[in-house]
Design a protein around this motif. Structure first.
Motif, PDB file in Angstrom:
ATOM      1  N   LEU A  97      48.436  63.287  49.083  1.00  0.00           N
ATOM      2  CA  LEU A  97      49.195  62.681  47.997  1.00  0.00           C
ATOM      3  C   LEU A  97      50.120  61.589  48.527  1.00  0.00           C
ATOM      4  O   LEU A  97      50.260  60.527  47.908  1.00  0.00           O
ATOM      5  N   LYS A  98      50.731  61.830  49.685  1.00  0.00           N
ATOM      6  CA  LYS A  98      51.635  60.820  50.245  1.00  0.00           C
ATOM      7  C   LYS A  98      50.871  59.557  50.643  1.00  0.00           C
ATOM      8  O   LYS A  98      51.374  58.439  50.471  1.00  0.00           O
ATOM      9  N   ALA A  99      49.665  59.721  51.157  1.00  0.00           N
ATOM     10  CA  ALA A  99      48.849  58.552  51.494  1.00  0.00           C
ATOM     11  C   ALA A  99      48.564  57.721  50.249  1.00  0.00           C
ATOM     12  O   ALA A  99      48.579  56.482  50.287  1.00  0.00           O
ATOM     13  N   LEU A 100      48.309  58.406  49.129  1.00  0.00           N
ATOM     14  CA  LEU A 100      48.042  57.687  47.881  1.00  0.00           C
ATOM     15  C   LEU A 100      49.306  57.027  47.353  1.00  0.00           C
ATOM     16  O   LEU A 100      49.251  55.899  46.838  1.00  0.00           O
ATOM     17  N   VAL A 101      50.448  57.689  47.491  1.00  0.00           N
ATOM     18  CA  VAL A 101      51.720  57.105  47.076  1.00  0.00           C
ATOM     19  C   VAL A 101      51.974  55.790  47.808  1.00  0.00           C
ATOM     20  O   VAL A 101      52.416  54.797  47.215  1.00  0.00           O
ATOM     21  N   LYS A 102      51.688  55.777  49.094  1.00  0.00           N
ATOM     22  CA  LYS A 102      51.873  54.547  49.872  1.00  0.00           C
ATOM     23  C   LYS A 102      50.897  53.461  49.426  1.00  0.00           C
ATOM     24  O   LYS A 102      51.226  52.269  49.437  1.00  0.00           O
TER      25      LYS A 102
END
Length: 293
Positions: A97-102
Motif C-alpha cells: 500500500l505504501k508503494a502505491l501511495v508513493k
C-alpha cells in the motif's frame, strides 16, 4: 481550522485529514470507462481508485493507472485494511500500500470502519463492529499504526450494516466519534450508508449527521442502493435517491463544501451518465454553512 461566520458564505474545509486539499466532485475509476476516458479526456475533478486493484508489482493495471495519473488527480480508497480486527495489521499489505501511495501521491487515504479477519483468515467483507470501548481502543491503535507507517492522512468510512451486536455500549455515531478521537484521524462520511443503516435499524439519520465532528470530515461518499422487502442493501447500482440528496445537503450545510465522490460499482452505465449524477452534488456545494465550528 477556522470557518467564516458569515451565514451567506461557504466554508472550504480543507483540513489536515485530507492534506489541505479542496478537490471538488469525483467519481470512481472503473474498467468499463477506461476507453472513454483515454479517448475523450473528460474534465473530472478527481478519480477515486480501489487501492487493492493496483497493489501489484507491474502489468496492465499499473500501466493504466500511470496513464490516468498523467492527467488526473487520484485518491486511494481501500476495502481490506480491517482496522477493527483484533490482530495487528498485515505488514505485507502495508508495504504494498505504501508503494502505491508513493506512486499516486494521494493526499489522503481512506478505508472502512469495520473488521473482516480472524487469525489470518479473511472474510473479504466489511463486517460491522461491536460498538464497545474495547473495540474502539483496538481500532484506533490500528489506524494510528497504519498512518505512522504510510505517512499519509487517513480517514475512516462508516459502513452500512444489516445486523447489530447485543454487547454494544453506544450508538454507531458515538462509536465513530470515539474511534476518530482516539486515533486522531479523519472521517469519510458516507451519507448513503447512514441512510441505509437508519432504515435497517430504525434510527434518525439526522441525529447521526448532527453528531459528526465536522472538523474531521475529509471526504463524503454518495451512492444509490437497492430496497428489498425487509431491508435496504448498499449496492451502488442506482442513482442517488432524493432522501439521500437531502441528507447530503444537510451535511454540506454543517460541514461546508467537501471533496465528494459518487460510487457506482454495479450495473455501471456510461461514463457520461455516472459523471452527470456526480455533478448533481455541485448545486449543494455552495449552500451557506448553517453553523460555525
Amino acid at each position: 481550522m477556522q470557518t467564516r461566520l458569515d451565514s451567506n458564505s461557504t466554508a472550504m474545509p480543507a483540513n489536515r485529514f485530507n492534506g489541505f486539499k479542496d478537490y471538488g466532485i469525483g467519481i470512481g475509476l472503473r474498467i468499463p470507462h477506461y476507453a472513454h476516458i483515454f479517448e475523450k479526456k473528460p474534465v473530472v475533478d478527481w478519480f477515486e481508485i480501489i487501492s487493492e486493484n493496483y497493489m501489484i508489482d507491474g502489468g496492465r493495471p499499473l500501466a493504466t493507472l500511470d496513464r490516468i495519473l498523467e492527467r488526473y488527480r487520484v485518491v486511494q480508497h481501500g476495502v481490506s485494511m480491517y482496522f477493527g480486527s483484533a490482530e495487528p495489521l498485515n505488514r505485507e499489505h502495508l508495504r504494498r500500500l505504501k508503494a502505491l501511495v508513493k506512486r499516486t501521491k494521494t493526499p489522503w487515504l481512506t478505508d472502512h470502519l469495520c473488521w473482516g479477519s480472524v487469525d489470518g483468515t479473511y472474510s473479504h467483507d466489511l463486517l460491522p463492529m461491536p460498538y464497545t470501548f474495547e473495540a474502539a481502543k483496538i481500532t484506533a491503535r490500528n489506524i494510528r499504526d497504519a498512518r505512522d507507517y504510510l505517512e499519509v492522512p487517513i480517514a475512516v468510512e462508516n459502513v452500512s450494516s444489516y445486523a447489530e451486536f447485543h454487547i454494544s455500549e453506544m450508538t454507531e455515531w458515538e462509536f465513530l466519534n470515539e474511534v476518530v478521537e482516539r486515533a486522531d484521524c479523519g472521517i469519510l462520511l458516507d451519507v448513503n450508508n447512514i441512510y441505509v443503516s437508519s432504515r435497517n435499524h430504525t434510527f434518525d439519520p439526522y441525529e447521526y449527521l448532527n453528531s459528526v465532528p465536522v472538523e474531521r470530515v475529509a471526504q463524503i461518499h454518495i451512492a444509490g442502493h437497492s430496497k428489498f422487502q425487509k431491508y435496504i442493501l448498499d449496492t451502488h447500482d442506482h442513482p442517488v435517491i432524493d432522501p439521500v440528496w437531502k441528507m447530503y445537503e444537510h451535511a454540506i450545510r454543517r460541514i461546508g463544501a467537501t471533496a465528494t465522490l459518487l460510487e457506482w460499482d454495479d450495473r455501471i452505465p456510461s461514463f457520461d451518465e455516472v459523471h452527470a449524477e456526480a455533478l448533481k452534488a455541485e448545486k449543494y456545494s455552495h449552500a451557506p454553512v448553517a453553523a460555525a465550528l
